[in-house]
Design an enzyme around this catalytic site. Structure first.
Site: not given
Length: 418
Positions: A392, A208, A387-389
């Site tokens: 992060t 990713k 944002s990716d939880k």
């Protein structure tokens, strides 16, 4: 082994990696990639033979330096850090500071050569001092933070990785990896260079950071196409090994990796001005235009008034005197320039710079290292952060909020402890 014995060029291997990255659908792989990967290079076995690599023993340690000369080192060389004087010069290109500098020079010229007053030069010197402080604060901050970032990146990228050389596994720095090295990957590793998978494996790769896709990618020595691409042989530098173990043959290092080429292109991209800088530029243009028009209008009105007075003989009954009346005209011009200089907000750039510098220090206390002052106000102007939880926003800590103990339910942990 000499470089002549190596049958593949660094550019050929880099182009192969780029070709596999750019073509990921089954039709594109069948049409574009397979003819090159299988027919031209002979698949993974053909690449191993062309690079003179034994898949069971790896390369010889004595051959490392020669491969570095032929294929390059596994490091993207950073451009030399800009000296402090150059950063100061770049900071001085700000339109607001240029406007202030010109106004200060005009003020000094009038005070010293025209008015010749004892303390008339103070205003011009004060403006120049404010400009100097703004330039120094911005340049010194950028220089120090850039130096710290370079040191942190050097430590972050220098990771020990397991390779197979001379038939033995060894730990080496990622900077010492070369084309032909066989790297042993396992869960949690960051792929150190571009490569091709060797043999059976159960690797699941998270790409990713390059593609933005969160789907785990399977890897195999040959393409597995069953309506869609189920697995591919290429691994890319910077991707994350989510699970599994496997071996990888390095085919591209440093700036010839796909990640390296992207970094080179990002260096070429020009940095635009921040939102606050654009607003200050617009305000400076407005102040410059308005004060200039007002100053010109005032000088013209004073000259017209003087001409009307001479024409009607209501004032200045005496004849034209070059010494007196040219001096009056010069006074009108000086008055206009004075109004132009007074309109300059010499304290604004200084106040903005000091406020941003203070914000940088506050963020540093929260373990946030900011490279450029403008980044503070840029993030301050953000309205939405995506944002990716997982990994992060989580902190790897759990807090008990409710507990069942002794046949009773507790939400107050202190009461439960009693």
């Amino acid at each position: 082994m000499s470089s002549r014995d190596l049958q593949l060029k660094a550019s050929d291997l880099s182009n192969l990696v780029r070709l596999t990255f750019d073509n990921t659908t089954a039709p594109d792989v069948t049409k574009e990639v397979l003819p090159v990967y299988n027919e031209k290079y002979g698949g993974v076995d053909g690449i191993l033979a062309a690079l003179h690599v034994d898949k069971d023993k790896g390369i010889s340690s004595a051959d490392v330096e020669n491969r570095k000369k032929t294929y390059g080192v596994n490091k993207v060389e950073e451009e030399p850090q800009e000296p402090l004087w150059k950063l100061m010069w770049e900071a001085l290109q700000d339109p607001t500071l240029i406007f202030l500098s010109c106004a200060a020079i005009f003020s000094l010229f009038i005070a010293i050569f025209v008015e010749r007053s004892a303390y008339g030069w103070l205003e011009g010197v004060a403006i120049l001092f404010a400009v100097f402080v703004v330039v120094m604060v911005g340049a010194v901050n950028d220089y120090q933070k850039e130096k710290q970032f370079r040191e942190l990146n050097a430590k972050k990228d220098d990771v020990q990785i397991t390779v197979l050389r001379d038939g033995k596994t060894n730990k080496v720095s990622t900077f010492n990896l070369v084309v032909g090295d066989i790297v042993l990957l396992s869960t949690g590793d960051i792929t150190p260079a571009d490569g091709i998978i060797l043999g059976r494996n159960d690797l699941e790769i998270n790409e990713k950071m390059l593609t933005g896709e969160t789907v785990m990618k399977k890897k195999s020595p040959a393409y597995d196409i069953q309506g869609s691409v189920k697995s591919s042989p290429t691994l890319f530098a910077g991707t994350f090994v989510q699970a599994g173990e496997g071996r990888m043959l390095i085919v591209a290092v440093g700036k010839l990796t796909y990640q390296g080429t992207m970094e080179e292109k990002m260096k070429e991209a020009e940095q635009g001005r921040s939102i606050l800088q654009k607003k200050l530029d617009s305000m400076t243009d407005l102040i410059t235009s308005v004060s200039m028009y007002v100053s010109i209008a005032l000088v013209l009105i004073l000259c017209a008034r003087m001409a009307y007075a001479f024409h009607t003989k209501k004032c200045c009954m005496e004849a034209w005197d070059h010494k007196i009346h040219w001096s009056e005209l010069l006074g009108f011009v000086i008055t206009g320039i004075t109004i132009f200089v007074v309109a300059v907000p010499e304290g604004l750039p200084l106040a903005v710079t000091i406020a941003l510098a203070f914000s940088v220090k506050k963020m540093l206390k929260d373990q946030n290292l900011v490279r450029h002052l403008s980044a503070c106000e840029t993030m301050g102007g953000a309205t939405t952060i995506c944002s990716d939880k997982t990994g992060t926003l989580t902190t790897s800590r759990m807090t008990v909020v409710k507990m069942w103990c002794g046949g009773a339910s507790y939400t107050n942990m202190e009461a439960a402890a009693r």
